[in-house]
Design a protein around this motif. Structure first.
Motif, PDB file in Angstrom:
ATOM      1  N   PRO A   1      38.918 -20.167 -55.914  1.00 54.42           N
ATOM      2  CA  PRO A   1      39.901 -21.116 -55.374  1.00 54.42           C
ATOM      3  C   PRO A   1      39.467 -21.800 -54.074  1.00 54.42           C
ATOM      4  N   ALA A   2      38.622 -21.170 -53.298  1.00 53.10           N
ATOM      5  CA  ALA A   2      38.147 -21.797 -52.060  1.00 53.10           C
ATOM      6  C   ALA A   2      37.355 -23.064 -52.364  1.00 53.10           C
ATOM      7  N   LEU A   3      36.717 -23.136 -53.527  1.00 56.58           N
ATOM      8  CA  LEU A   3      35.993 -24.352 -53.899  1.00 56.58           C
ATOM      9  C   LEU A   3      36.959 -25.519 -54.126  1.00 56.58           C
ATOM     10  N   ALA A   4      38.166 -25.220 -54.576  1.00 58.80           N
ATOM     11  CA  ALA A   4      39.167 -26.279 -54.730  1.00 58.80           C
ATOM     12  C   ALA A   4      39.567 -26.827 -53.360  1.00 58.80           C
ATOM     13  N   VAL A   5      39.658 -25.957 -52.375  1.00 61.23           N
ATOM     14  CA  VAL A   5      39.970 -26.400 -51.013  1.00 61.23           C
ATOM     15  C   VAL A   5      38.839 -27.276 -50.483  1.00 61.23           C
ATOM     16  N   VAL A   6      37.603 -26.848 -50.719  1.00 66.08           N
ATOM     17  CA  VAL A   6      36.444 -27.642 -50.300  1.00 66.08           C
ATOM     18  C   VAL A   6      36.465 -28.996 -51.001  1.00 66.08           C
TER      19      VAL A   6
END
Length: 137
Positions: free
Chosen positions: A97-102
């Motif tokens: 999910p952190a890649l979605a934030v990025v």
């Protein structure tokens, strides 16, 4: 042997705001995407049957693609390819999910670079065509 006369340097191609801003965004994003590939590898989040090292390969491929696209931004197709890379990064958010934030952060910066950069390029072209414009409108 006759002495060589030095050549005059070739004039540099003028880059527009859209090209410059887009190259900066994709350049920095490529570093973060590479590190994201290491995160995918380290967390072992790839589906069953896919070796974990493919996370690193995916990060490297995305980073290289972003660097390549940043060098081609003078072409309209590269802008579209940049949007496609943003979408692919967003899909990586299904794994981490952190890649979605990025993707949201850099996607916003990519949108600003392409939209505002194009507006600045149009404004600069108008000013170059009519230098008597005082406000640029």
């Amino acid at each position: 042997m006759s002495p060589r006369t030095p050549r005059s340097p070739r004039p540099r191609r003028q880059r527009g705001a859209q090209e410059s801003l887009g190259a900066v965004v994709l350049g920095f994003e490529s570093i973060v995407v590479f590190l994201g590939g290491l995160v995918v590898y380290g967390l072992k989040v790839l589906p069953f049957g896919i070796p974990d090292w493919w996370g690193i390969v995916g990060g490297v491929v995305m980073a290289v693609a972003m660097v390549a696209v940043s060098g081609l931004l003078r072409h309209r197709g590269a802008i579209i390819a940049g949007w496609a890379l943003q979408a692919i990064l967003m899909l990586g958010g299904l794994l981490v999910p952190a890649l979605a934030v990025v993707a949201l952060i850099f996607g916003g910066m990519w949108a600003y670079a392409t939209i505002k950069g194009a507006a600045l390029d149009r404004q600069n072209a108008r000013r170059a065509a009519d230098p008597d414009l005082s406000t640029g409108e």
